[in-house]
Scaffold this motif. Structure first.
Motif, short mmCIF file in Angstrom:
data_model
loop_
_atom_site.label_atom_id
_atom_site.label_comp_id
_atom_site.label_asym_id
_atom_site.label_seq_id
_atom_site.Cartn_x
_atom_site.Cartn_y
_atom_site.Cartn_z
N TYR A 163 34.34 -8.72 115.11
CA TYR A 163 33.75 -9.21 116.18
C TYR A 163 34.20 -8.70 117.43
O TYR A 163 33.64 -8.34 118.40
CB TYR A 163 33.95 -10.77 116.08
CG TYR A 163 33.47 -11.55 117.39
CD1 TYR A 163 32.14 -11.69 117.52
CD2 TYR A 163 34.30 -12.04 118.25
CE1 TYR A 163 31.62 -12.35 118.75
CE2 TYR A 163 33.93 -12.52 119.52
CZ TYR A 163 32.46 -12.77 119.79
OH TYR A 163 32.11 -13.36 120.84
N ALA A 164 35.81 -8.51 117.29
CA ALA A 164 36.34 -8.23 118.63
C ALA A 164 36.13 -6.64 118.65
O ALA A 164 36.20 -6.05 119.80
CB ALA A 164 37.90 -8.41 118.43
N LEU A 185 31.94 -20.75 110.72
CA LEU A 185 31.29 -21.71 111.62
C LEU A 185 31.41 -21.27 113.19
O LEU A 185 30.39 -21.50 113.97
CB LEU A 185 32.09 -23.10 111.44
CG LEU A 185 31.62 -23.73 110.04
CD1 LEU A 185 32.95 -24.88 109.83
CD2 LEU A 185 30.67 -24.18 109.77
N GLU A 186 32.53 -20.86 113.52
CA GLU A 186 32.48 -20.42 114.93
C GLU A 186 31.69 -19.24 115.35
O GLU A 186 31.04 -19.47 116.44
CB GLU A 186 33.99 -19.94 115.26
CG GLU A 186 34.31 -19.41 116.72
CD GLU A 186 35.58 -18.75 116.49
OE1 GLU A 186 35.81 -17.92 117.54
OE2 GLU A 186 36.51 -19.11 115.97
N LEU A 187 31.31 -18.32 114.46
CA LEU A 187 30.40 -17.32 114.81
C LEU A 187 29.01 -17.77 114.95
O LEU A 187 28.12 -17.55 115.46
CB LEU A 187 30.61 -16.12 114.05
CG LEU A 187 31.86 -15.42 114.06
CD1 LEU A 187 31.85 -14.41 112.78
CD2 LEU A 187 32.19 -14.70 115.27
N ASN A 188 28.83 -18.83 113.87
CA ASN A 188 27.33 -19.28 113.81
C ASN A 188 27.02 -20.10 115.14
O ASN A 188 25.97 -20.10 115.57
CB ASN A 188 27.39 -20.17 112.57
CG ASN A 188 25.88 -20.71 112.24
OD1 ASN A 188 24.98 -19.78 112.27
ND2 ASN A 188 25.75 -21.73 112.04
N LEU A 189 28.16 -20.88 115.52
CA LEU A 189 27.74 -21.69 116.62
C LEU A 189 27.59 -20.74 118.20
O LEU A 189 26.96 -21.32 118.95
CB LEU A 189 29.10 -22.45 116.96
CG LEU A 189 29.39 -23.59 116.06
CD1 LEU A 189 30.50 -24.32 116.35
CD2 LEU A 189 28.00 -24.68 116.17
N TYR A 192 25.98 -15.55 116.67
CA TYR A 192 26.49 -14.37 116.36
C TYR A 192 25.62 -13.77 115.17
O TYR A 192 25.65 -14.38 114.27
CB TYR A 192 27.82 -14.15 116.09
CG TYR A 192 28.15 -12.79 115.93
CD1 TYR A 192 28.41 -11.76 116.83
CD2 TYR A 192 28.41 -12.39 114.45
CE1 TYR A 192 28.81 -10.61 116.49
CE2 TYR A 192 28.83 -11.22 114.17
CZ TYR A 192 29.12 -10.13 114.91
OH TYR A 192 29.32 -8.83 114.72
N PRO A 193 24.88 -12.74 115.19
CA PRO A 193 24.03 -12.36 113.99
C PRO A 193 25.13 -12.16 112.74
O PRO A 193 25.95 -11.45 112.70
CB PRO A 193 23.66 -10.70 114.52
CG PRO A 193 23.58 -10.98 116.02
CD PRO A 193 24.95 -11.50 116.24
#
Length: 392
Positions: A163-164, A185-189, A192-193
């Motif tokens: 991600y970074a 969970l964080e990426l889904n919120l 993020y694809p």
């Protein structure tokens, strides 16, 4: 007596010559700061030099402030090219190179989408998924990165690093995970694809592509019934919230009921320890006890091929012939299945469709699709081998 050559007379190194040519071409094309610059492979092909020579040339320009380079992203024009005056290519001690290179001779720069695939390990099954995904990604002109995560913490670290690094989207295979990580969970919120393959997490609505475990086991059980079996057992490790295990058990149960057969709890072992994974050829004490207590069973459905392999070797060590006395069926169609003493009848998970569908779904998200979480089920198929007999 031969005179020693002075530094002024020494031939300019080839990479320095190429660096000068690239500099002049950057100026001629009037590239602005942050504009993409052709790759070292493009320059190597253009000037008929090696990639290493082109790399050294770009390294020189990077030190001089003409370009800057980003890992896995490419080379870009820096501030230096905007301030220097445009000049012509100077002599290098070789043939005259004053003719400017036509702009059309340099391949156009296209920023490829970068997608990553995160696996817990690389085996025959995951390798086939990766192969199918790469083929689909190439058709869409995407680059695929691979990250291997050994556990949940390592998985989160992989996701954070990708991600970074600006990766456009991620396909995650969380084999054996009963709950998704906080990073997922964080990426889904953040919208993020992210696509999960071969697993469903109940606690979050997220895009996923998985095999239809319920339908696959239903069809396998029905296949055994059509082969004349009525007393069919079921073997599984504890469900522990793993949806694929739950779905397979439900598929078995539904097929038995739809055919009017009794589901007897004594014919099922649903808490088999996974210690057998350390030695599939050894006698499994739990399975041995189960088979001795259920001599009337003519067939067993196993949650996967590993458990079916352990059951096969246990039965053979008990002098219980397969399939004459006991038919055994698995799920997965791992490479080992066709190499056993009695080749295993099993359910094949189509890795090609799984990999293709995952990439297609991720690319859909990269186009800013606003649909809610999408679940795609991939069909399975039965592979008939020698471990199942027909009862007439």
């Amino acid at each position: 007596m031969k005179s020693r050559s002075t530094p002024e007379k020494r031939k300019t190194p080839l990479y320095a010559q190429v660096a000068e040519k690239i500099k002049q071409e950057i100026k001629r094309r009037k590239l602005k700061r942050h504009d993409p610059v052709p790759s070292e492979g493009d320059w190597a092909a253009l000037y008929s030099v090696s990639r290493m020579t082109a790399k050294l040339a770009l390294d020189i320009l990077a030190k001089e402030g003409w370009v800057y380079r980003l890992a896995r992203r490419g080379t870009f024009a820096a501030a230096g090219c905007e301030t220097d005056e445009t000049g012509e290519i100077g002599e290098t001690g070789e043939a005259d190179e004053r003719t400017p290179v036509p702009a059309a001779a340099i391949p156009p720069i296209r920023a490829k989408k970068r997608i990553a695939m995160v696996f817990p390990n690389m085996d025959d099954y995951t390798a086939k998924i990766l192969e199918a995904a790469q083929k689909e990604a190439r058709r869409s002109d995407c680059q695929v990165l691979i990250c291997i995560s050994s556990d949940r913490e390592d998985e989160s670290a992989c996701l954070q690093e990708l991600y970074a690094d600006g990766v456009d989207g991620i396909i995650l295979y969380p084999r054996g995970r009963t709950r998704c990580s906080e990073k997922v969970l964080e990426l889904n919120l953040q919208n993020y694809p992210l696509v999960i393959i071969d697993r469903i997490f109940r606690e979050v609505q997220i895009d996923c592509v998985y095999h239809d475990h319920y339908k696959g086991t239903y069809e396998l059980t029905d296949y055994l019934i059509r082969r004349g079996h009525a007393r069919i057992g079921y073997l599984s490790a504890p469900f522990d919230g793993v949806t694929s295990r739950e779905d397979r058990y439900k598929g078995y149960s539904r097929a038995m009921l739809d055919r009017g057969l009794t589901i007897d709890s004594s014919n099922m072992l649903l808490d088999c320890s996974e210690a057998y994974m350390s030695n599939l050829r050894a006698v499994n004490d739990q399975l041995e006890t189960f088979l001795r207590n259920n001599p009337a069973l003519t067939a067993v459905v196993c949650m996967d091929d590993y458990l079916a392999t352990s059951c096969l070797y246990t039965a053979l060590r008990m002098n219980k012939s397969v399939p004459e006395e006991l038919s055994i069926a698995g799920f997965l169609d791992i490479q080992l299945s066709s190499l056993l003493p009695v080749p295993l009848t099993t359910v094949r998970q189509t890795t090609e469709q799984l990999g293709q569908a995952a990439v297609q779904l991720l690319l859909k998200r990269l186009k800013k699709s606003r649909e809610g979480a999408i679940t795609i089920k991939v069909n399975t198929s039965i592979v008939e081998r020698d471990s199942v007999r027909t009862i007439r």
